[in-house]
Design a protein around this motif. Sequence first.
Motif, PDB file in Angstrom:
ATOM      1  N   VAL A  12      -0.100  -1.593  -3.524  1.00 46.53           N
ATOM      2  CA  VAL A  12      -1.502  -1.226  -3.252  1.00 46.53           C
ATOM      3  C   VAL A  12      -2.221  -2.402  -2.599  1.00 46.53           C
ATOM      4  CG1 VAL A  12      -3.725  -0.688  -4.347  1.00 46.53           C
ATOM      5  CG2 VAL A  12      -1.667   0.570  -5.024  1.00 46.53           C
ATOM      6  N   ALA A  13      -2.015  -3.604  -3.123  1.00 50.05           N
ATOM      7  CA  ALA A  13      -2.670  -4.788  -2.575  1.00 50.05           C
ATOM      8  C   ALA A  13      -2.241  -5.051  -1.134  1.00 50.05           C
ATOM      9  CB  ALA A  13      -2.365  -6.006  -3.447  1.00 50.05           C
ATOM     10  N   GLN A  14      -0.964  -4.872  -0.849  1.00 47.97           N
ATOM     11  CA  GLN A  14      -0.464  -5.142   0.497  1.00 47.97           C
ATOM     12  C   GLN A  14      -0.858  -4.056   1.492  1.00 47.97           C
ATOM     13  OE1 GLN A  14       3.757  -5.686  -0.025  1.00 47.97           O
ATOM     14  NE2 GLN A  14       3.520  -7.817  -0.645  1.00 47.97           N
ATOM     15  N   LEU A  15      -0.755  -2.804   1.055  1.00 45.84           N
ATOM     16  CA  LEU A  15      -0.986  -1.686   1.969  1.00 45.84           C
ATOM     17  C   LEU A  15      -2.431  -1.188   1.985  1.00 45.84           C
ATOM     18  CD1 LEU A  15       2.280   0.302   1.174  1.00 45.84           C
ATOM     19  CD2 LEU A  15       1.830  -1.181   3.142  1.00 45.84           C
ATOM     20  N   LYS A  16      -3.228  -1.636   1.026  1.00 44.22           N
ATOM     21  CA  LYS A  16      -4.644  -1.236   0.915  1.00 44.22           C
ATOM     22  C   LYS A  16      -4.805   0.288   0.851  1.00 44.22           C
ATOM     23  CE  LYS A  16      -6.254  -5.462   1.521  1.00 44.22           C
ATOM     24  NZ  LYS A  16      -5.656  -6.336   0.561  1.00 44.22           N
ATOM     25  N   SER A  17      -3.857   0.940   0.183  1.00 40.04           N
ATOM     26  CA  SER A  17      -3.882   2.394   0.082  1.00 40.04           C
ATOM     27  C   SER A  17      -3.021   2.846  -1.093  1.00 40.04           C
ATOM     28  CB  SER A  17      -3.352   3.028   1.372  1.00 40.04           C
ATOM     29  OG  SER A  17      -3.084   4.398   1.200  1.00 40.04           O
ATOM     30  N   PHE A  18      -3.592   3.687  -1.947  1.00 35.80           N
ATOM     31  CA  PHE A  18      -2.819   4.251  -3.043  1.00 35.80           C
ATOM     32  C   PHE A  18      -1.767   5.219  -2.518  1.00 35.80           C
ATOM     33  CE2 PHE A  18      -6.241   2.635  -5.617  1.00 35.80           C
ATOM     34  CZ  PHE A  18      -5.637   2.344  -6.824  1.00 35.80           C
ATOM     35  N   SER A  19      -2.113   6.015  -1.539  1.00 30.07           N
ATOM     36  CA  SER A  19      -1.185   7.005  -0.991  1.00 30.07           C
ATOM     37  C   SER A  19       0.010   6.339  -0.338  1.00 30.07           C
ATOM     38  CB  SER A  19      -1.890   7.908   0.018  1.00 30.07           C
ATOM     39  OG  SER A  19      -2.918   8.625  -0.591  1.00 30.07           O
ATOM     40  N   ARG A  20      -0.240   5.337   0.507  1.00 35.02           N
ATOM     41  CA  ARG A  20       0.868   4.649   1.183  1.00 35.02           C
ATOM     42  C   ARG A  20       1.715   3.852   0.193  1.00 35.02           C
ATOM     43  NH1 ARG A  20      -3.063   3.245   5.653  1.00 35.02           N
ATOM     44  NH2 ARG A  20      -3.157   1.262   4.591  1.00 35.02           N
ATOM     45  N   ALA A  21       1.071   3.264  -0.811  1.00 33.35           N
ATOM     46  CA  ALA A  21       1.818   2.525  -1.833  1.00 33.35           C
ATOM     47  C   ALA A  21       2.722   3.467  -2.613  1.00 33.35           C
ATOM     48  CB  ALA A  21       0.857   1.810  -2.775  1.00 33.35           C
ATOM     49  N   ALA A  22       2.201   4.610  -3.003  1.00 34.20           N
ATOM     50  CA  ALA A  22       3.004   5.582  -3.740  1.00 34.20           C
ATOM     51  C   ALA A  22       4.183   6.049  -2.893  1.00 34.20           C
ATOM     52  CB  ALA A  22       2.143   6.766  -4.165  1.00 34.20           C
ATOM     53  N   GLU A  23       3.934   6.311  -1.629  1.00 36.06           N
ATOM     54  CA  GLU A  23       5.002   6.744  -0.728  1.00 36.06           C
ATOM     55  C   GLU A  23       6.084   5.668  -0.613  1.00 36.06           C
ATOM     56  OE1 GLU A  23       5.439   7.710   3.990  1.00 36.06           O
ATOM     57  OE2 GLU A  23       3.624   8.414   2.981  1.00 36.06           O
ATOM     58  N   ALA A  24       5.675   4.419  -0.492  1.00 36.28           N
ATOM     59  CA  ALA A  24       6.632   3.311  -0.367  1.00 36.28           C
ATOM     60  C   ALA A  24       7.486   3.163  -1.628  1.00 36.28           C
ATOM     61  CB  ALA A  24       5.896   2.008  -0.073  1.00 36.28           C
ATOM     62  N   LEU A  25       6.911   3.536  -2.775  1.00 42.11           N
ATOM     63  CA  LEU A  25       7.623   3.407  -4.049  1.00 42.11           C
ATOM     64  C   LEU A  25       8.287   4.716  -4.485  1.00 42.11           C
ATOM     65  CD1 LEU A  25       4.922   1.298  -5.896  1.00 42.11           C
ATOM     66  CD2 LEU A  25       7.182   0.501  -5.171  1.00 42.11           C
ATOM     67  N   TYR A  26       8.223   5.728  -3.627  1.00 37.17           N
ATOM     68  CA  TYR A  26       8.786   7.044  -3.933  1.00 37.17           C
ATOM     69  C   TYR A  26       8.157   7.645  -5.179  1.00 37.17           C
ATOM     70  CZ  TYR A  26      12.151   5.415  -0.529  1.00 37.17           C
ATOM     71  OH  TYR A  26      12.733   4.910   0.604  1.00 37.17           O
ATOM     72  N   LEU A  27       6.826   7.530  -5.265  1.00 37.58           N
ATOM     73  CA  LEU A  27       6.045   8.107  -6.358  1.00 37.58           C
ATOM     74  C   LEU A  27       5.058   9.096  -5.782  1.00 37.58           C
ATOM     75  CD1 LEU A  27       4.999   4.777  -8.151  1.00 37.58           C
ATOM     76  CD2 LEU A  27       6.860   6.302  -8.823  1.00 37.58           C
TER      77      LEU A  27
END
Length: 65
Positions: A12-27
Amino acid sequence: MELRQLSTFIQVAQLKSFSRAAEALYLTQPTGSAHMNALEEELGTRLVVRSTKELRLTPPGQVLE
């Protein structure tokens, strides 16, 4: 504190987005948000400021990053 919560915070801190962070983590986005909420509750402080226009780290979030 769990590793998955910290991993979610880092993304989240790196991508500044909950959606993109979740996608990157397969969540799903709600699961990622739940990880962040649990981490913030456990630490007793907000780590990110959420708004419709931007997501930014709070001072404690900046330290944790």
